[in-house]
Design a protein around this motif. Structure first.
Motif, PDB file in Angstrom:
ATOM      1  N   MET A  86       0.796  -1.295  -0.092  1.00 48.71           N
ATOM      2  CA  MET A  86      -0.040   0.042  -0.030  1.00 48.71           C
ATOM      3  C   MET A  86       0.886   1.240   0.115  1.00 48.71           C
ATOM      4  O   MET A  86       1.757   1.207   0.752  1.00 48.71           O
ATOM      5  CB  MET A  86      -0.839   0.118   1.355  1.00 48.71           C
ATOM      6  N   GLN A  87       0.612   2.062  -0.773  1.00 51.62           N
ATOM      7  CA  GLN A  87       1.254   3.419  -1.007  1.00 51.62           C
ATOM      8  C   GLN A  87       0.790   4.455  -0.020  1.00 51.62           C
ATOM      9  O   GLN A  87      -0.648   4.645  -0.193  1.00 51.62           O
ATOM     10  CB  GLN A  87       1.437   3.829  -2.382  1.00 51.62           C
ATOM     11  N   ILE A  88       1.345   5.160   0.689  1.00 48.74           N
ATOM     12  CA  ILE A  88       0.879   6.370   1.656  1.00 48.74           C
ATOM     13  C   ILE A  88       0.146   7.434   0.673  1.00 48.74           C
ATOM     14  O   ILE A  88       0.808   7.524  -0.405  1.00 48.74           O
ATOM     15  CB  ILE A  88       1.840   6.996   2.526  1.00 48.74           C
ATOM     16  N   LYS A  89      -1.013   8.027   0.900  1.00 43.89           N
ATOM     17  CA  LYS A  89      -1.737   9.013   0.320  1.00 43.89           C
ATOM     18  C   LYS A  89      -1.688  10.090   1.380  1.00 43.89           C
ATOM     19  O   LYS A  89      -2.235   9.684   2.472  1.00 43.89           O
ATOM     20  CB  LYS A  89      -2.990   8.538  -0.159  1.00 43.89           C
ATOM     21  N   TYR A  90      -1.610  11.385   1.139  1.00 46.69           N
ATOM     22  CA  TYR A  90      -1.489  12.411   1.995  1.00 46.69           C
ATOM     23  C   TYR A  90      -2.787  13.287   1.730  1.00 46.69           C
ATOM     24  O   TYR A  90      -3.003  13.623   0.526  1.00 46.69           O
ATOM     25  CB  TYR A  90      -0.417  13.268   1.891  1.00 46.69           C
ATOM     26  N   LEU A  91      -3.518  13.829   2.627  1.00 48.31           N
ATOM     27  CA  LEU A  91      -4.499  14.798   2.790  1.00 48.31           C
ATOM     28  C   LEU A  91      -3.886  15.864   3.627  1.00 48.31           C
ATOM     29  O   LEU A  91      -3.580  15.765   4.657  1.00 48.31           O
ATOM     30  CB  LEU A  91      -5.977  14.243   3.245  1.00 48.31           C
ATOM     31  N   MET A  92      -3.948  17.002   2.742  1.00 51.34           N
ATOM     32  CA  MET A  92      -2.964  18.105   3.456  1.00 51.34           C
ATOM     33  C   MET A  92      -4.479  19.022   4.144  1.00 51.34           C
ATOM     34  O   MET A  92      -5.304  19.304   3.312  1.00 51.34           O
ATOM     35  CB  MET A  92      -2.271  19.297   2.412  1.00 51.34           C
ATOM     36  N   ASP A  93      -4.353  19.516   5.154  1.00 48.27           N
ATOM     37  CA  ASP A  93      -5.210  20.191   6.119  1.00 48.27           C
ATOM     38  C   ASP A  93      -5.225  21.354   5.327  1.00 48.27           C
ATOM     39  O   ASP A  93      -4.517  22.234   4.698  1.00 48.27           O
ATOM     40  CB  ASP A  93      -4.837  20.359   7.362  1.00 48.27           C
ATOM     41  N   GLU A  94      -6.503  22.111   5.486  1.00 51.36           N
ATOM     42  CA  GLU A  94      -6.717  23.439   4.796  1.00 51.36           C
ATOM     43  C   GLU A  94      -6.068  24.747   5.431  1.00 51.36           C
ATOM     44  O   GLU A  94      -5.598  25.527   4.621  1.00 51.36           O
ATOM     45  CB  GLU A  94      -8.277  23.545   4.726  1.00 51.36           C
ATOM     46  N   ASN A  95      -5.453  24.343   6.539  1.00 57.75           N
ATOM     47  CA  ASN A  95      -4.786  25.707   7.247  1.00 57.75           C
ATOM     48  C   ASN A  95      -3.231  25.481   6.828  1.00 57.75           C
ATOM     49  O   ASN A  95      -2.481  26.335   6.971  1.00 57.75           O
ATOM     50  CB  ASN A  95      -4.705  25.401   8.719  1.00 57.75           C
ATOM     51  N   LEU A  96      -2.832  24.333   6.047  1.00 51.46           N
ATOM     52  CA  LEU A  96      -1.335  24.257   5.471  1.00 51.46           C
ATOM     53  C   LEU A  96      -1.382  25.408   4.316  1.00 51.46           C
ATOM     54  O   LEU A  96      -2.287  25.008   3.309  1.00 51.46           O
ATOM     55  CB  LEU A  96      -1.025  23.211   5.498  1.00 51.46           C
ATOM     56  N   PRO A  97      -0.246  25.881   4.098  1.00 53.10           N
ATOM     57  CA  PRO A  97      -0.148  26.782   2.847  1.00 53.10           C
ATOM     58  C   PRO A  97      -0.138  25.798   1.798  1.00 53.10           C
ATOM     59  O   PRO A  97       0.552  24.743   1.721  1.00 53.10           O
ATOM     60  CB  PRO A  97       1.304  27.449   3.048  1.00 53.10           C
ATOM     61  N   PRO A  98      -0.594  26.118   0.544  1.00 52.87           N
ATOM     62  CA  PRO A  98      -0.681  25.281  -0.626  1.00 52.87           C
ATOM     63  C   PRO A  98       0.839  24.721  -1.100  1.00 52.87           C
ATOM     64  O   PRO A  98       0.939  23.750  -1.897  1.00 52.87           O
ATOM     65  CB  PRO A  98      -1.379  25.961  -1.629  1.00 52.87           C
ATOM     66  N   THR A  99       1.993  25.474  -0.634  1.00 55.59           N
ATOM     67  CA  THR A  99       3.301  25.158  -0.973  1.00 55.59           C
ATOM     68  C   THR A  99       3.546  23.779  -0.516  1.00 55.59           C
ATOM     69  O   THR A  99       4.531  23.239  -1.303  1.00 55.59           O
ATOM     70  CB  THR A  99       4.188  26.217  -0.341  1.00 55.59           C
TER      71      THR A  99
END
Length: 120
Positions: A1-14
């Motif tokens: 299984m490959q890790i998939k990330y969900l970035m929190d909305e408060n993190l900069p899009p960078t």
């Protein structure tokens, strides 16, 4: 299984942009992207989404997320994991840690817990 990330909305899009640039095959979505929870979604609902779609949440929410995780687990639910950003790490250091975790982790290594960066 490959890790998939969900970035929190408060993190900069960078963070999302740099992760994709550094590791193009890595699945990196952000809250508010198509097929993800909309911006403003409550933390407990984000955890449910991460469980359903098998995404590790990357967040800088140190205050309420631990409480929400405890509640989530108490209801018999699970989560692939939560990575907590370290504000004293540079963007580059954070990206390197996330790429390393994605490429070198065991299945379910971060399941049902918050992991604080740096992981090593």
């Amino acid at each position: 299984m490959q890790i998939k990330y969900l970035m929190d909305e408060n993190l900069p899009p960078t963070y999302q942009i740099q992760l994709r640039r550094k590791e193009p095959d890595l699945v990196v979505w952000a809250i508010g992207d198509p097929n993800t929870p909309p911006k403003g979604t409550l933390d407990p609902d984000i955890l449910i989404w991460c469980e359903k779609y098998d995404f590790i949440l990357v967040t800088n929410n140190r205050s309420s997320m631990p409480v929400h995780l405890i509640d989530h687990l108490a209801q018999g639910q699970h989560i692939p994991g939560i990575f907590q950003i370290n504000p004293s790490m540079s963007l580059g250091e954070t990206i390197e840690e996330l790429v390393l975790a994605a490429l070198a982790s065991l299945d379910d290594e971060y399941r049902d817990r918050i992991s604080y960066l740096p992981l090593s």
